[in-house]
Design a protein around this motif. Structure first.
Motif, mmCIF file in Angstrom:
data_model
loop_
_atom_site.group_PDB
_atom_site.id
_atom_site.type_symbol
_atom_site.label_atom_id
_atom_site.label_comp_id
_atom_site.label_asym_id
_atom_site.label_seq_id
_atom_site.Cartn_x
_atom_site.Cartn_y
_atom_site.Cartn_z
ATOM 1 N N GLY A 131 4.165 44.995 -1.923
ATOM 2 C CA GLY A 131 3.735 46.391 -1.868
ATOM 3 C C GLY A 131 2.915 46.672 -0.620
ATOM 4 N N VAL A 132 1.972 45.784 -0.321
ATOM 5 C CA VAL A 132 1.118 45.954 0.856
ATOM 6 C C VAL A 132 1.917 45.783 2.146
ATOM 7 C CG1 VAL A 132 -0.828 44.972 2.139
ATOM 8 C CG2 VAL A 132 -1.002 45.314 -0.336
ATOM 9 N N THR A 133 2.779 44.767 2.202
ATOM 10 C CA THR A 133 3.543 44.550 3.433
ATOM 11 C C THR A 133 4.545 45.677 3.687
ATOM 12 O OG1 THR A 133 5.135 43.125 2.252
ATOM 13 C CG2 THR A 133 3.292 42.038 3.379
ATOM 14 N N THR A 134 4.968 46.356 2.633
ATOM 15 C CA THR A 134 5.857 47.515 2.818
ATOM 16 C C THR A 134 5.138 48.614 3.591
ATOM 17 O OG1 THR A 134 7.075 47.018 0.786
ATOM 18 C CG2 THR A 134 7.232 49.267 1.622
ATOM 19 N N THR A 135 3.872 48.840 3.294
ATOM 20 C CA THR A 135 3.115 49.861 4.039
ATOM 21 C C THR A 135 2.955 49.464 5.495
ATOM 22 O OG1 THR A 135 0.869 48.953 3.657
ATOM 23 C CG2 THR A 135 1.809 50.323 1.915
ATOM 24 N N ILE A 136 2.777 48.161 5.745
ATOM 25 C CA ILE A 136 2.611 47.674 7.118
ATOM 26 C C ILE A 136 3.920 47.810 7.902
ATOM 27 C CG2 ILE A 136 2.154 45.613 8.511
ATOM 28 C CD1 ILE A 136 0.258 44.698 6.244
ATOM 29 N N ILE A 137 5.022 47.394 7.291
ATOM 30 C CA ILE A 137 6.321 47.483 7.960
ATOM 31 C C ILE A 137 6.689 48.936 8.231
ATOM 32 C CG2 ILE A 137 8.807 47.159 7.633
ATOM 33 C CD1 ILE A 137 7.501 44.628 8.502
ATOM 34 N N ALA A 138 6.428 49.818 7.262
ATOM 35 C CA ALA A 138 6.745 51.235 7.455
ATOM 36 C C ALA A 138 5.990 51.791 8.657
ATOM 37 C CB ALA A 138 6.407 52.024 6.191
ATOM 38 N N GLU A 139 4.706 51.448 8.772
ATOM 39 C CA GLU A 139 3.916 51.949 9.904
ATOM 40 C C GLU A 139 4.384 51.330 11.221
ATOM 41 O OE1 GLU A 139 -0.635 53.242 10.877
ATOM 42 O OE2 GLU A 139 -0.087 52.399 8.940
ATOM 43 N N LEU A 140 4.684 50.042 11.207
ATOM 44 C CA LEU A 140 5.173 49.370 12.407
ATOM 45 C C LEU A 140 6.468 50.013 12.892
ATOM 46 C CD1 LEU A 140 4.933 46.859 14.356
ATOM 47 C CD2 LEU A 140 6.441 45.680 12.720
ATOM 48 N N TYR A 141 7.400 50.256 11.973
ATOM 49 C CA TYR A 141 8.692 50.827 12.337
ATOM 50 C C TYR A 141 8.540 52.261 12.862
ATOM 51 C CZ TYR A 141 11.263 46.932 10.139
ATOM 52 O OH TYR A 141 11.785 45.700 9.819
ATOM 53 N N LYS A 142 7.673 53.028 12.232
ATOM 54 C CA LYS A 142 7.488 54.408 12.680
ATOM 55 C C LYS A 142 6.900 54.449 14.102
ATOM 56 C CE LYS A 142 7.240 56.794 8.231
ATOM 57 N NZ LYS A 142 8.266 57.816 8.539
ATOM 58 N N ASP A 143 5.940 53.564 14.382
ATOM 59 C CA ASP A 143 5.396 53.487 15.739
ATOM 60 C C ASP A 143 6.472 53.051 16.729
ATOM 61 O OD1 ASP A 143 2.920 54.245 14.831
ATOM 62 O OD2 ASP A 143 2.060 52.227 14.828
ATOM 63 N N PHE A 144 7.296 52.109 16.324
ATOM 64 C CA PHE A 144 8.381 51.595 17.160
ATOM 65 C C PHE A 144 9.366 52.709 17.491
ATOM 66 C CE2 PHE A 144 12.640 49.416 17.175
ATOM 67 C CZ PHE A 144 12.495 48.766 18.395
ATOM 68 N N ALA A 145 9.716 53.515 16.496
ATOM 69 C CA ALA A 145 10.687 54.598 16.694
ATOM 70 C C ALA A 145 10.172 55.639 17.680
ATOM 71 C CB ALA A 145 11.026 55.252 15.357
ATOM 72 N N LYS A 146 8.870 55.870 17.667
ATOM 73 C CA LYS A 146 8.280 56.857 18.585
ATOM 74 C C LYS A 146 8.237 56.348 20.021
ATOM 75 C CE LYS A 146 5.226 58.850 15.041
ATOM 76 N NZ LYS A 146 3.805 58.950 14.587
ATOM 77 N N GLN A 147 8.092 55.029 20.173
ATOM 78 C CA GLN A 147 7.822 54.478 21.493
ATOM 79 C C GLN A 147 9.057 53.953 22.226
ATOM 80 O OE1 GLN A 147 4.774 51.483 20.948
ATOM 81 N NE2 GLN A 147 3.437 52.888 19.842
ATOM 82 N N LEU A 148 10.082 53.533 21.503
ATOM 83 C CA LEU A 148 11.207 52.863 22.155
ATOM 84 C C LEU A 148 12.054 53.815 22.981
ATOM 85 C CD1 LEU A 148 12.843 50.252 22.572
ATOM 86 C CD2 LEU A 148 14.250 50.956 20.615
ATOM 87 N N ASP A 149 12.276 53.420 24.208
ATOM 88 C CA ASP A 149 13.222 54.102 25.092
ATOM 89 C C ASP A 149 14.335 53.100 25.365
ATOM 90 O OD1 ASP A 149 14.662 55.362 27.036
ATOM 91 O OD2 ASP A 149 13.059 55.399 28.533
ATOM 92 N N THR A 150 15.500 53.306 24.745
ATOM 93 C CA THR A 150 16.570 52.308 24.844
ATOM 94 C C THR A 150 17.078 52.146 26.275
ATOM 95 O OG1 THR A 150 18.183 54.012 24.232
ATOM 96 C CG2 THR A 150 17.337 52.604 22.466
ATOM 97 N N SER A 151 16.910 53.148 27.107
ATOM 98 C CA SER A 151 17.395 53.041 28.490
ATOM 99 C C SER A 151 16.596 52.011 29.292
ATOM 100 C CB SER A 151 17.328 54.397 29.193
ATOM 101 O OG SER A 151 15.975 54.830 29.316
#
Length: 400
Positions: A292-312
């Motif tokens: 349960g706790v690691t799900t909150t961590i992964i969700a936040e990590l992924y959301k930050d990743f989605a905002k920052q990644l520039d695939t180019s």
């Protein structure tokens, strides 16, 4: 259960022709139906496997019922650590393999996740069927074939055998400690990120995917989230919803013969923490509480990743998946955006009385950070956690 037809449909889709589903009884006083089931299947020599606590709470009563019904019954109490816990490691596995009497017809796993993992492995090796008697609605592995074991200090899941029957007595489950119920809810909540990771493993890693299995798992998740108040109340209706969802998730894993829909990056972090606790001879944490706790961590990590990644900006030497990322990134980004916010996830965990942060589990920040940078190596799966680690230009910091 009313969803078995869908399970059989899934089995047909994936070509699991010889699949054998367990008989499943979920009701009050389900325990009273064990003796007739054993008699109808001509199981005479019975071995109950429990620990000291589950034997006192349930096992002793089962033993009396079966003895009164003229079954030959023995009990094996698995050795506990100094913390009063059973660990699914080599020593415990060997204990059951050695102590199981010759001529045993069936093993009865009386307990929660760890006892089931030990019994399913030993039963598989001894060619003895086993019956599941959950003492708490705490994990989603009751119906599955996977046995998560600690082998040489490393968490590994071995595909073994599913139970021939599950007797989930709602009276027993309602009487379980509330933290066990909260752990079961936490294990279910992990499907938010595991289902996303399964899509990533399909799109990027070319790993097997099945939409019906994903839909079934998501419905189990949504059933619990939509009825969180009932689950938190711990009454019969809420407990039935939770245990049904946990068993249904296990049935999907049973048919697929792997755990991808129910186990992604959040489970990798949880397993990493478990291994660290074992290495330090520390008291173990409930699996679902960690998930349960690691799900909150992964969700936040992924959301930050989605905002920052520039695939180019991705270079060929950063990841073997560059071309696939270029092709599928917009879909992945959209799916990440659909994840619930970490705040919402934490509120759900709090509502059932479960921990919502590493601090509440007494997991130090440095262990969380180490797991974010190393846990993806535990399984050969293309998860979001693996991609982030391949694409990072510096160590992932834990500051969530």
């Amino acid at each position: 259960m009313d969803k078995l037809e869908e399970v059989y449909k899934l089995a047909k889709e994936v070509g699991a022709k010889d699949i054998s589903l367990p008989e499943i009884i979920i009701e009050t006083k389900a325990i009273d139906k064990i003796a007739p089931y054993l008699k109808s299947n001509q199981y005479q020599k019975i071995v109950i496997v429990a620990d000291e606590n589950t034997y006192k709470v349930v096992g002793k009563h089962v033993q009396q019922i079966l003895s009164d019904d003229n079954h030959e019954v023995e009990t094996i109490l698995l050795t506990q650590t100094k913390h009063g816990q059973v660990i699914a490691d080599e020593a415990t596995l060997v204990q059951l393999l050695v102590e199981a009497p010759s001529g045993t017809d069936v093993l009865l796993a009386v307990g929660s996740g760890t006892i089931h993992d030990v019994v399913r492995f030993a039963g598989h090796k001894l060619n003895i069927p086993f019956i599941s008697i959950p003492t708490a609605a705490s994990v989603d592995g009751f119906a599955s074939k996977g046995a998560p074991l600690i082998l040489r200090g490393v968490k590994q899941t071995i595909q073994t055998a599913s139970p021939v029957a599950i007797f989930a007595d709602l009276n027993i489950l309602m009487g379980a400690p509330k933290e066990m119920t909260a752990a079961g809810f936490g294990d279910i909540l992990g499907k938010y990120t595991s289902l996303l990771d399964w899509k990533i493993s399909d799109w990027i890693g070319g790993e097997p995917y099945n939409q019906l299995a994903a839909d079934m798992t998501r419905r189990s998740l949504e059933s619990c989230v939509n009825n969180v108040d009932k689950i938190a109340a711990g009454d019969e209706a809420g407990m039935k919803i939770l245990i049904q969802s946990l068993i249904e998730s296990g049935l999907v894993m049973l048919v697929l013969d792997f755990s991808r829909p129910a186990s992604g990056g959040e489970h990798h972090l949880s397993h990493f923490w478990e291994m660290d606790l074992l290495k330090n001879n520390a008291e173990q944490l409930l699996h679902g509480a960690k998930v349960g706790v690691t799900t909150t961590i992964i969700a936040e990590l992924y959301k930050d990743f989605a905002k920052q990644l520039d695939t180019s900006s991705i270079r060929k030497n950063q990841t073997i998946y560059k071309d696939k990322l270029d092709l599928h990134w917009e879909k992945i980004k959209y799916e990440i955006e659909q994840l619930p916010t970490p705040i919402f996830l934490r509120e759900l965990l709090k509502s059932v009385g479960g921990p919502a942060s590493p601090e509440e589990l007494n997991v130090p920040d440095d262990l969380v950070e180490e797991s974010l940078n190393q846990a993806y190596k535990l399984r050969d799966r293309c998860t979001g956690l693996l991609l982030i680690n391949q694409l990072k230009t510096e160590r992932i910091k834990y500051s969530f």
